[in-house]
Design a protein around this motif. Structure first.
Motif, PDB file in Angstrom:
ATOM      1  N   ASP A  97     -14.735 -26.727 129.232  1.00 46.10           N
ATOM      2  CA  ASP A  97     -14.699 -26.808 127.776  1.00 46.10           C
ATOM      3  C   ASP A  97     -13.754 -27.915 127.318  1.00 46.10           C
ATOM      4  O   ASP A  97     -14.090 -28.715 126.429  1.00 46.10           O
ATOM      5  CB  ASP A  97     -14.266 -25.459 127.205  1.00 46.10           C
ATOM      6  CG  ASP A  97     -14.245 -25.458 125.684  1.00 46.10           C
ATOM      7  OD1 ASP A  97     -15.327 -25.343 125.081  1.00 46.10           O
ATOM      8  OD2 ASP A  97     -13.142 -25.573 125.105  1.00 46.10           O
ATOM      9  N   TYR A  98     -12.588 -27.980 127.930  1.00 44.42           N
ATOM     10  CA  TYR A  98     -11.610 -29.009 127.563  1.00 44.42           C
ATOM     11  C   TYR A  98     -12.153 -30.404 127.860  1.00 44.42           C
ATOM     12  O   TYR A  98     -11.960 -31.344 127.072  1.00 44.42           O
ATOM     13  CB  TYR A  98     -10.300 -28.774 128.316  1.00 44.42           C
ATOM     14  CG  TYR A  98      -9.214 -29.764 127.965  1.00 44.42           C
ATOM     15  CD1 TYR A  98      -8.399 -29.560 126.853  1.00 44.42           C
ATOM     16  CD2 TYR A  98      -9.005 -30.897 128.743  1.00 44.42           C
ATOM     17  CE1 TYR A  98      -7.409 -30.467 126.517  1.00 44.42           C
ATOM     18  CE2 TYR A  98      -8.017 -31.819 128.412  1.00 44.42           C
ATOM     19  CZ  TYR A  98      -7.221 -31.595 127.307  1.00 44.42           C
ATOM     20  OH  TYR A  98      -6.246 -32.501 126.973  1.00 44.42           O
ATOM     21  N   ALA A  99     -12.835 -30.547 128.998  1.00 43.32           N
ATOM     22  CA  ALA A  99     -13.394 -31.844 129.367  1.00 43.32           C
ATOM     23  C   ALA A  99     -14.455 -32.293 128.361  1.00 43.32           C
ATOM     24  O   ALA A  99     -14.535 -33.480 128.009  1.00 43.32           O
ATOM     25  CB  ALA A  99     -13.989 -31.789 130.769  1.00 43.32           C
ATOM     26  N   LEU A 100     -15.272 -31.361 127.891  1.00 44.93           N
ATOM     27  CA  LEU A 100     -16.288 -31.706 126.902  1.00 44.93           C
ATOM     28  C   LEU A 100     -15.649 -32.129 125.580  1.00 44.93           C
ATOM     29  O   LEU A 100     -16.107 -33.087 124.937  1.00 44.93           O
ATOM     30  CB  LEU A 100     -17.226 -30.514 126.676  1.00 44.93           C
ATOM     31  CG  LEU A 100     -18.220 -30.222 127.807  1.00 44.93           C
ATOM     32  CD1 LEU A 100     -18.932 -28.899 127.561  1.00 44.93           C
ATOM     33  CD2 LEU A 100     -19.242 -31.353 127.939  1.00 44.93           C
TER      34      LEU A 100
ATOM     35  N   ARG B 108     -23.447 -32.728 118.499  1.00 46.64           N
ATOM     36  CA  ARG B 108     -23.982 -31.364 118.452  1.00 46.64           C
ATOM     37  C   ARG B 108     -24.366 -30.885 119.853  1.00 46.64           C
ATOM     38  O   ARG B 108     -24.220 -29.712 120.179  1.00 46.64           O
ATOM     39  CB  ARG B 108     -25.196 -31.316 117.533  1.00 46.64           C
ATOM     40  CG  ARG B 108     -25.714 -29.908 117.276  1.00 46.64           C
ATOM     41  CD  ARG B 108     -24.712 -29.101 116.480  1.00 46.64           C
ATOM     42  NE  ARG B 108     -25.165 -27.741 116.244  1.00 46.64           N
ATOM     43  CZ  ARG B 108     -24.522 -26.863 115.485  1.00 46.64           C
ATOM     44  NH1 ARG B 108     -23.392 -27.222 114.882  1.00 46.64           N
ATOM     45  NH2 ARG B 108     -24.981 -25.636 115.322  1.00 46.64           N
ATOM     46  N   LEU B 109     -24.874 -31.795 120.672  1.00 47.52           N
ATOM     47  CA  LEU B 109     -25.197 -31.436 122.050  1.00 47.52           C
ATOM     48  C   LEU B 109     -23.943 -30.998 122.798  1.00 47.52           C
ATOM     49  O   LEU B 109     -23.969 -30.014 123.539  1.00 47.52           O
ATOM     50  CB  LEU B 109     -25.843 -32.628 122.758  1.00 47.52           C
ATOM     51  CG  LEU B 109     -26.086 -32.457 124.265  1.00 47.52           C
ATOM     52  CD1 LEU B 109     -27.075 -31.333 124.529  1.00 47.52           C
ATOM     53  CD2 LEU B 109     -26.588 -33.765 124.874  1.00 47.52           C
ATOM     54  N   ILE B 110     -22.851 -31.722 122.602  1.00 52.59           N
ATOM     55  CA  ILE B 110     -21.598 -31.360 123.260  1.00 52.59           C
ATOM     56  C   ILE B 110     -21.127 -29.991 122.788  1.00 52.59           C
ATOM     57  O   ILE B 110     -20.689 -29.157 123.586  1.00 52.59           O
ATOM     58  CB  ILE B 110     -20.533 -32.435 122.984  1.00 52.59           C
ATOM     59  CG1 ILE B 110     -20.950 -33.747 123.655  1.00 52.59           C
ATOM     60  CG2 ILE B 110     -19.162 -31.991 123.472  1.00 52.59           C
ATOM     61  CD1 ILE B 110     -20.022 -34.905 123.357  1.00 52.59           C
ATOM     62  N   GLN B 111     -21.238 -29.729 121.490  1.00 58.79           N
ATOM     63  CA  GLN B 111     -20.856 -28.415 120.979  1.00 58.79           C
ATOM     64  C   GLN B 111     -21.745 -27.319 121.557  1.00 58.79           C
ATOM     65  O   GLN B 111     -21.266 -26.232 121.908  1.00 58.79           O
ATOM     66  CB  GLN B 111     -20.938 -28.409 119.455  1.00 58.79           C
ATOM     67  CG  GLN B 111     -19.934 -29.325 118.777  1.00 58.79           C
ATOM     68  CD  GLN B 111     -20.093 -29.335 117.267  1.00 58.79           C
ATOM     69  OE1 GLN B 111     -20.806 -28.513 116.703  1.00 58.79           O
ATOM     70  NE2 GLN B 111     -19.430 -30.274 116.611  1.00 58.79           N
ATOM     71  N   GLY B 112     -23.038 -27.612 121.672  1.00 56.72           N
ATOM     72  CA  GLY B 112     -23.945 -26.628 122.248  1.00 56.72           C
ATOM     73  C   GLY B 112     -23.618 -26.332 123.700  1.00 56.72           C
ATOM     74  O   GLY B 112     -23.656 -25.172 124.134  1.00 56.72           O
ATOM     75  N   LEU B 113     -23.302 -27.363 124.469  1.00 54.89           N
ATOM     76  CA  LEU B 113     -22.924 -27.159 125.866  1.00 54.89           C
ATOM     77  C   LEU B 113     -21.645 -26.342 125.974  1.00 54.89           C
ATOM     78  O   LEU B 113     -21.507 -25.501 126.880  1.00 54.89           O
ATOM     79  CB  LEU B 113     -22.752 -28.506 126.562  1.00 54.89           C
ATOM     80  CG  LEU B 113     -24.039 -29.277 126.855  1.00 54.89           C
ATOM     81  CD1 LEU B 113     -23.709 -30.657 127.422  1.00 54.89           C
ATOM     82  CD2 LEU B 113     -24.928 -28.501 127.836  1.00 54.89           C
TER      83      LEU B 113
ATOM     84  N   ILE C 121     -12.579 -18.340 137.790  1.00 56.00           N
ATOM     85  CA  ILE C 121     -13.803 -18.679 137.060  1.00 56.00           C
ATOM     86  C   ILE C 121     -13.483 -18.964 135.595  1.00 56.00           C
ATOM     87  O   ILE C 121     -14.001 -19.922 135.000  1.00 56.00           O
ATOM     88  CB  ILE C 121     -14.831 -17.542 137.182  1.00 56.00           C
ATOM     89  CG1 ILE C 121     -15.350 -17.447 138.623  1.00 56.00           C
ATOM     90  CG2 ILE C 121     -15.999 -17.748 136.223  1.00 56.00           C
ATOM     91  CD1 ILE C 121     -16.187 -16.213 138.886  1.00 56.00           C
ATOM     92  N   THR C 122     -12.622 -18.133 135.008  1.00 54.55           N
ATOM     93  CA  THR C 122     -12.222 -18.346 133.618  1.00 54.55           C
ATOM     94  C   THR C 122     -11.520 -19.684 133.451  1.00 54.55           C
ATOM     95  O   THR C 122     -11.768 -20.423 132.482  1.00 54.55           O
ATOM     96  CB  THR C 122     -11.297 -17.208 133.167  1.00 54.55           C
ATOM     97  OG1 THR C 122     -11.943 -15.947 133.370  1.00 54.55           O
ATOM     98  CG2 THR C 122     -10.947 -17.358 131.692  1.00 54.55           C
ATOM     99  N   LEU C 123     -10.651 -20.025 134.397  1.00 54.81           N
ATOM    100  CA  LEU C 123      -9.944 -21.307 134.338  1.00 54.81           C
ATOM    101  C   LEU C 123     -10.917 -22.476 134.467  1.00 54.81           C
ATOM    102  O   LEU C 123     -10.801 -23.474 133.746  1.00 54.81           O
ATOM    103  CB  LEU C 123      -8.896 -21.366 135.448  1.00 54.81           C
ATOM    104  CG  LEU C 123      -8.074 -22.665 135.533  1.00 54.81           C
ATOM    105  CD1 LEU C 123      -7.302 -22.891 134.241  1.00 54.81           C
ATOM    106  CD2 LEU C 123      -7.126 -22.622 136.723  1.00 54.81           C
ATOM    107  N   LEU C 124     -11.886 -22.365 135.364  1.00 56.66           N
ATOM    108  CA  LEU C 124     -12.888 -23.417 135.512  1.00 56.66           C
ATOM    109  C   LEU C 124     -13.685 -23.605 134.224  1.00 56.66           C
ATOM    110  O   LEU C 124     -13.960 -24.734 133.809  1.00 56.66           O
ATOM    111  CB  LEU C 124     -13.831 -23.084 136.670  1.00 56.66           C
ATOM    112  CG  LEU C 124     -13.238 -23.143 138.082  1.00 56.66           C
ATOM    113  CD1 LEU C 124     -14.260 -22.654 139.101  1.00 56.66           C
ATOM    114  CD2 LEU C 124     -12.782 -24.553 138.427  1.00 56.66           C
ATOM    115  N   ALA C 125     -14.065 -22.494 133.603  1.00 50.54           N
ATOM    116  CA  ALA C 125     -14.811 -22.577 132.345  1.00 50.54           C
ATOM    117  C   ALA C 125     -13.966 -23.244 131.261  1.00 50.54           C
ATOM    118  O   ALA C 125     -14.477 -24.057 130.473  1.00 50.54           O
ATOM    119  CB  ALA C 125     -15.238 -21.178 131.896  1.00 50.54           C
ATOM    120  N   TYR C 126     -12.672 -22.913 131.228  1.00 44.29           N
ATOM    121  CA  TYR C 126     -11.790 -23.534 130.236  1.00 44.29           C
ATOM    122  C   TYR C 126     -11.658 -25.033 130.488  1.00 44.29           C
ATOM    123  O   TYR C 126     -11.663 -25.839 129.543  1.00 44.29           O
ATOM    124  CB  TYR C 126     -10.412 -22.875 130.279  1.00 44.29           C
ATOM    125  CG  TYR C 126      -9.442 -23.443 129.268  1.00 44.29           C
ATOM    126  CD1 TYR C 126      -9.473 -23.025 127.943  1.00 44.29           C
ATOM    127  CD2 TYR C 126      -8.511 -24.410 129.639  1.00 44.29           C
ATOM    128  CE1 TYR C 126      -8.598 -23.557 127.004  1.00 44.29           C
ATOM    129  CE2 TYR C 126      -7.640 -24.945 128.707  1.00 44.29           C
ATOM    130  CZ  TYR C 126      -7.688 -24.509 127.401  1.00 44.29           C
ATOM    131  OH  TYR C 126      -6.829 -25.050 126.477  1.00 44.29           O
TER     132      TYR C 126
END
Length: 273
Positions: free
Chosen positions: A253-256, A194-199, A245-250
């Protein structure tokens, strides 16, 4: 004839459907840029893709004349460092307080309402206060991310703990587990997914807080660069930075997701059923 809600695309169709909106957006942009340049050769609002690629290449591969830094990589490194510190501290605090508030009735009674109230405060409203208290350096930017992310994580994780089957906690106590052992061995492993989903959900807001703070008080960073060149209408810099910035955010997300699937496969296997 099958209903539309029952039509499940195969893997190839999923890839095509995922790419289609991006291709349409790119096509609309290229056509709009060409039309505006045809009407006004000096137009800066929608620069051609070739111009943005050339500018991005220059920022990434040519050192700045004043500082000698490679601007794109210097901005990226500064922003990612601030983001990593902010999200790391928020995750640690959120996990600790969320577990305590959800598991311990005394902690819930003492801090539950406070956290709920804090989560309602717009983080950007306290940004001037942070600059006054912590100065214009790195600390105020990191603290803004922590303030913006932590209360939401605490509330989400505390609710996750409270929604756990009580039978598990009772069985653990029956077997002689102390409160500390219940928290570490029973509760903690189950709320980590759940923490990972929250992040994942807080990556976007965290970038928003970071860029806002960098735009107001910074001399390096992705947000700083965007707001620096806006006065010159340098869309050939602004748009690539937004895409970056969008690519970094993606990638974050993928890493999490990658980490979550490998660290807690049981949680993702349960979600798929």
């Amino acid at each position: 004839m099958p209903r539309a809600m029952n039509v499940v695309p195969n893997r190839g169709s999923r890839l095509l459907l995922a790419l289609l909106p991006f291709l349409l957006i790119a096509l609309i942009y290229v056509v709009g840029s060409a039309q505006r340049r045809a009407d006004n050769p000096d137009d800066k609002l929608l620069p051609p893709v070739s111009e943005m690629v050339a500018t991005s290449k220059r920022l990434a591969t040519e050192p700045d004349r004043r500082s000698g830094d490679y601007v794109l990589w210097a901005d990226t490194a500064a922003s990612l460092q601030r983001l990593a510190f902010g999200l790391g501290i928020a995750a640690a605090v959120g996990l600790t307080l969320g577990l305590a508030i959800g598991l311990l009735p005394v902690a819930g009674a003492g801090f539950g309402t406070l956290v709920a109230v804090l989560s309602m405060i717009p983080p950007m409203a306290v940004l001037p206060v942070l600059f006054i208290v912590f100065g214009l350096g790195e600390l105020s930017k990191v603290v803004l991310i922590v303030i913006g992310v932590t209360p939401t994580l605490v509330r989400d994780l505390s609710l996750e703990v409270q929604n756990m089957p009580r039978e598990q906690l009772i069985k653990a106590q029956t077997l002689g587990a102390s409160t500390w052992q219940v928290a570490i061995r029973v509760v903690l492993p189950q709320i980590m997914p759940r923490l990972i989903q929250g992040l994942r959900l807080m990556i976007g807001p965290a970038f928003l807080f970071l860029i806002s703070a960098e735009a107001i008080a910074s001399d390096v960073g992705l947000g700083y660069r965007i707001f620096l060149v806006r006065r010159y209408l340098s869309m050939d810099v602004i748009l690539p930075y937004v895409v970056w910035i969008t690519l970094l955010a993606y990638v974050f997300d993928y890493a999490l997701v990658w980490f979550g699937r490998r660290a807690f496969p049981w949680a993702y296997a349960r979600a798929s059923h």
